[in-house]
Design a protein around this motif. Structure first.
Motif, mmCIF file in Angstrom:
data_model
loop_
_atom_site.group_PDB
_atom_site.id
_atom_site.type_symbol
_atom_site.label_atom_id
_atom_site.label_comp_id
_atom_site.label_asym_id
_atom_site.label_seq_id
_atom_site.Cartn_x
_atom_site.Cartn_y
_atom_site.Cartn_z
ATOM 1 N N PHE A 1 64.747 129.413 -23.608
ATOM 2 C CA PHE A 1 64.811 130.592 -22.730
ATOM 3 C C PHE A 1 65.849 131.584 -23.275
ATOM 4 O O PHE A 1 66.843 131.895 -22.626
ATOM 5 N N GLY A 2 65.626 132.034 -24.511
ATOM 6 C CA GLY A 2 66.572 132.958 -25.139
ATOM 7 C C GLY A 2 66.665 134.290 -24.415
ATOM 8 O O GLY A 2 67.722 134.908 -24.354
ATOM 9 N N LEU A 3 65.572 134.765 -23.841
ATOM 10 C CA LEU A 3 65.568 136.022 -23.084
ATOM 11 C C LEU A 3 64.649 135.854 -21.889
ATOM 12 O O LEU A 3 63.465 135.509 -22.049
ATOM 13 N N VAL B 1 66.881 140.952 -12.959
ATOM 14 C CA VAL B 1 67.935 140.795 -13.961
ATOM 15 C C VAL B 1 67.296 140.403 -15.291
ATOM 16 O O VAL B 1 66.262 139.722 -15.337
ATOM 17 N N THR B 2 67.936 140.865 -16.361
ATOM 18 C CA THR B 2 67.495 140.521 -17.720
ATOM 19 C C THR B 2 68.665 139.883 -18.443
ATOM 20 O O THR B 2 69.779 140.417 -18.420
ATOM 21 N N GLY B 3 68.460 138.741 -19.079
ATOM 22 C CA GLY B 3 69.531 138.059 -19.785
ATOM 23 C C GLY B 3 69.030 136.780 -20.419
ATOM 24 O O GLY B 3 67.825 136.623 -20.668
ATOM 25 N N LYS B 4 69.922 135.885 -20.655
ATOM 26 C CA LYS B 4 69.539 134.618 -21.282
ATOM 27 C C LYS B 4 69.985 133.474 -20.393
ATOM 28 O O LYS B 4 71.022 133.546 -19.715
ATOM 29 N N LEU B 5 69.205 132.419 -20.432
ATOM 30 C CA LEU B 5 69.504 131.229 -19.648
ATOM 31 C C LEU B 5 70.361 130.294 -20.494
ATOM 32 O O LEU B 5 70.098 130.080 -21.670
ATOM 33 N N THR B 6 71.392 129.771 -19.888
ATOM 34 C CA THR B 6 72.288 128.868 -20.588
ATOM 35 C C THR B 6 72.812 127.842 -19.610
ATOM 36 O O THR B 6 72.486 127.883 -18.416
ATOM 37 N N THR B 7 73.612 126.922 -20.122
ATOM 38 C CA THR B 7 74.241 125.923 -19.251
ATOM 39 C C THR B 7 75.743 126.089 -19.305
ATOM 40 O O THR B 7 76.300 126.657 -20.246
ATOM 41 N N TYR B 8 76.388 125.558 -18.274
ATOM 42 C CA TYR B 8 77.851 125.548 -18.211
ATOM 43 C C TYR B 8 78.273 124.092 -18.235
ATOM 44 O O TYR B 8 78.254 123.398 -17.208
ATOM 45 N N PRO B 9 78.630 123.591 -19.400
ATOM 46 C CA PRO B 9 78.900 122.139 -19.516
ATOM 47 C C PRO B 9 80.001 121.666 -18.599
ATOM 48 O O PRO B 9 80.000 120.510 -18.167
ATOM 49 N N GLY B 10 80.948 122.524 -18.301
ATOM 50 C CA GLY B 10 82.061 122.064 -17.477
ATOM 51 C C GLY B 10 81.627 121.638 -16.089
ATOM 52 O O GLY B 10 82.355 120.900 -15.415
ATOM 53 N N ILE C 1 73.113 134.450 -17.879
ATOM 54 C CA ILE C 1 74.091 135.457 -18.297
ATOM 55 C C ILE C 1 73.355 136.801 -18.310
ATOM 56 O O ILE C 1 72.462 137.029 -19.136
ATOM 57 N N VAL C 2 73.681 137.654 -17.359
ATOM 58 C CA VAL C 2 72.931 138.885 -17.117
ATOM 59 C C VAL C 2 73.451 139.988 -18.027
ATOM 60 O O VAL C 2 74.659 140.255 -18.083
ATOM 61 N N ASP C 3 72.507 140.628 -18.735
ATOM 62 C CA ASP C 3 72.839 141.822 -19.530
ATOM 63 C C ASP C 3 72.539 143.101 -18.766
ATOM 64 O O ASP C 3 73.265 144.084 -18.880
ATOM 65 N N ARG C 4 71.457 143.098 -17.985
ATOM 66 C CA ARG C 4 71.072 144.279 -17.204
ATOM 67 C C ARG C 4 70.612 143.840 -15.826
ATOM 68 O O ARG C 4 70.027 142.759 -15.669
#
Length: 449
Positions: free
Chosen positions: A24-26, A79-88, A95-98
Motif C-alpha cells: 500500500f505505497g499510495l 486523504v492521500t498518503g501511504k499506509l505504514t505501521t508503527y512498531p512501537g 501518513i497523510v500527504d494531502r
C-alpha cells in the motif's frame, strides 16, 4: 515446527512494515475524522473511520501547513498518503500527504453550522454594524503583500482620493491564514490614537477569488469573532462578487471585490472638488439674488415713503399763520386784562377798606380774651401739672428702688418677673437706686459675676 525460523520482535515488526508499505505505497481513503488534534510540534494526529472500521492517521507539519480548511471531528474527508505501521505500538496508520473535504456539500454544511452558531450569539446583528467614515485619514489593509489585490486597492485609492495606507501582510490561504488575519485585525485595533504608528480609521480585509477551500480561512470562527469585535469599522472584500464568507456577515460593509472596497472607502476627490465648486457658485448666486431682492424691496418701500421736504410744508404753513395772528391776539388779551383791572379797582377804595377794618376791631373787642382771664387759666393749669408730676415721681420705679427694692433685667433690658424666666437666662442685671449689678443665675441663689 522446529524448522520454522525464529524472528525477533523488531525483525517481525520491520518485516510487517516493509510488506504493508510495499503493498500500500499510495492510498486514497475516504472517511470521517475522529479525535483530530494538532500538537505543539505542528504535527496532526487522529483517526479516519466509517460505520465498521477505524484507521489511525498522522499528518506531519509540512503537509499540515498546506491545509486550506480547518479539519474538525465529524467532517468527511478524503486523504492521500501511504499506509505504514508503527512498531512501537503494533498498529498500522496512514501518513497523510494531502487532505480535502469529501465534497463541497460537506464543507458547506460545516460552514453553515458555524454560521448558525455565530448568528445565534448575535455576531451578525445589523445593529452592531457601524457607519463607515466619509473620508478616513488612515486606511489599514489586511491582505497578502504580493499579488494583484493590494496593487488594485492602492491604485484605486490613488485615483480616487489618496490616503495614508498601512498594509498588514498576512497569508490569505492555508492553515496559518486564519490566525494571521485575526491577529492583524486585533493588532490594528490595539494601536493607540496619536501614537508613532497612526491608528486606522477604516480596515479593509481583502483577498482575491478562489474555491471554497481557498477562502476557508475567512470562514474560520477566530476570524469572524475578531471582525465582530473590531472597534474600527471594517470592510470585507474576500473573493469575487458571487463568493460569500462568514467574515462578510460580521463586517460593517461587504464589498463584492477588493476594488469595490477601495471605491467604498473613499469618495472621488475630483467629484468632491467639483461638488464644492458647484455649491460655492450656487451660494454666490443665492447671495447675489438675495441682495438684489432686498435692494428691490428697499426701493419699493422708499418709493412709498413721503418726501421729507413735503412733511415740513404743512407745519411751516401753520407756523406762518399763527405768527401772523399772534400780535392781534396779544392786543385783544391786553385789552381784556385792562378791563378786568378797571372793574376790580372800584372795589379797592380806601373808605371801603377802613370800614372793614373797624368792623373787625369791634368783633375782637367783644370776645372774652381778656389778659387777666388768660393769666388765671394758665396758673390753674400749672398747679395741676405740678401735682401730677409729684404723683408720678412717688409712683415711679426709681422711688420704689430708693426704699430698698431692686429690678431684675435680662440682657436686652427687659423686666424679668418670674423665677423660671430668670433661671433660663445666661446672665441677669439687678438694678438698684444707685446703679446696676450684673449677676449669673444659679440653681438657688444668684451669685456675683
Amino acid at each position: 515446527m522446529e524448522n520454522t525460523p525464529e524472528y525477533s520482535v523488531s525483525e517481525l515488526a520491520g518485516a510487517l512494515k516493509r510488506t504493508v508499505e510495499t503493498t500500500f505505497g499510495l492510498v486514497r481513503v475516504r472517511g470521517e475524522l475522529s479525535g483530530f488534534k494538532r500538537v505543539g510540534s505542528g504535527h496532526c494526529y487522529g483517526a479516519l473511520k466509517d460505520a465498521d472500521a477505524l484507521v489511525d492517521l498522522v499528518m506531519f507539519r509540512g503537509a499540515a501547513a498546506t491545509l486550506s480548511f480547518r479539519p474538525e471531528d465529524g467532517l468527511e474527508v478524503i486523504v492521500t498518503g501511504k499506509l505504514t505501521t508503527y512498531p512501537g505500538r503494533s498498529k498500522y496508520q496512514i501518513i497523510v500527504d494531502r487532505m480535502a473535504p469529501a465534497g463541497v456539500g460537506a464543507l458547506l454544511a460545516q460552514i453553515e453550522a458555524r454560521r448558525v452558531k455565530l448568528a445565534a450569539e448575535g455576531l451578525f446583528d445589523p445593529a452592531r454594524k457601524r457607519p463607515l467614515p466619509h473620508i478616513p485619514r488612515v486606511i489599514g489593509i489586511i491582505t497578502s503583500p504580493t499579488g494583484a489585490v493590494i496593487r488594485d486597492i492602492l491604485h484605486r485609492l490613488a485615483d480616487r482620493f489618496p490616503r495614508h495606507v498601512l498594509v498588514w501582510p498576512v497569508a490569505v490561504q492555508g492553515e496559518a491564514a486564519a490566525s494571521q488575519v485575526a491577529a492583524a485585525i486585533r493588532g490594528f485595533n490595539a494601536l493607540a490614537p496619536g501614537g508613532l504608528i497612526p491608528r486606522p480609521d477604516l480596515i479593509i480585509v481583502a483577498r482575491g477569488g478562489g474555491s471554497i477551500e481557498d477562502l476557508g480561512a475567512f470562514n474560520e470562527e477566530i476570524v469572524v469573532r475578531a471582525a465582530a469585535a473590531s472597534a474600527i469599522p471594517l470592510i470585507s472584500a474576500v473573493g469575487h462578487e458571487t463568493d460569500t464568507t462568514l467574515i462578510d456577515y460580521a463586517s460593517d460593509w461587504r464589498a463584492p471585490t477588493p476594488t469595490a472596497a477601495a471605491e467604498r472607502a473613499v469618495p472621488v476627490r475630483a467629484d468632491l472638488v467639483a461638488q464644492v465648486a458647484t455649491l460655492a457658485a450656487r451660494l454666490e448666486q443665492a447671495m447675489a439674488r438675495g441682495l438684489a431682492q432686498r435692494s428691490e424691496r428697499a426701493r419699493a418701500i422708499a418709493a412709498r415713503l413721503p418726501v421729507p421736504r413735503r412733511l415740513m410744508e404743512l407745519p411751516a404753513q401753520r407756523l406762518d399763520d399763527l405768527a401772523g395772528r399772534l400780535p392781534r391776539g396779544l392786543a385783544i388779551a391786553r385789552s381784556r386784562a385792562a378791563a378786568r383791572l378797571a372793574t376790580s379797582a372800584g372795589a379797592l377804595r380806601p373808605a371801603l377798606l377802613a370800614s372793614r377794618t373797624r368792623r373787625s376791631a369791634d368783633a375782637l373787642a367783644r370776645t372774652n380774651l381778656r389778659p387777666r382771664l388768660l393769666t388765671a387759666r394758665a396758673e390753674t393749669a400749672a398747679q395741676r401739672l405740678a401735682a401730677a408730676g409729684r404723683l408720678l415721681v412717688s409712683l415711679g420705679p426709681e422711688s420704689v428702688l430708693s426704699r430698698g427694692y431692686a429690678l431684675v433685667l435680662d440682657n436686652n433690658g427687659q423686666l424679668i418677673g418670674r423665677v423660671a424666666a430668670a433661671r433660663s437666662q445666661p446672665a441677669l442685671t439687678l438694678r438698684f437706686a444707685d446703679g446696676d449689678l450684673p449677676v449669673q443665675p444659679a440653681s438657688s441663689q444668684p451669685r456675683l459675676l
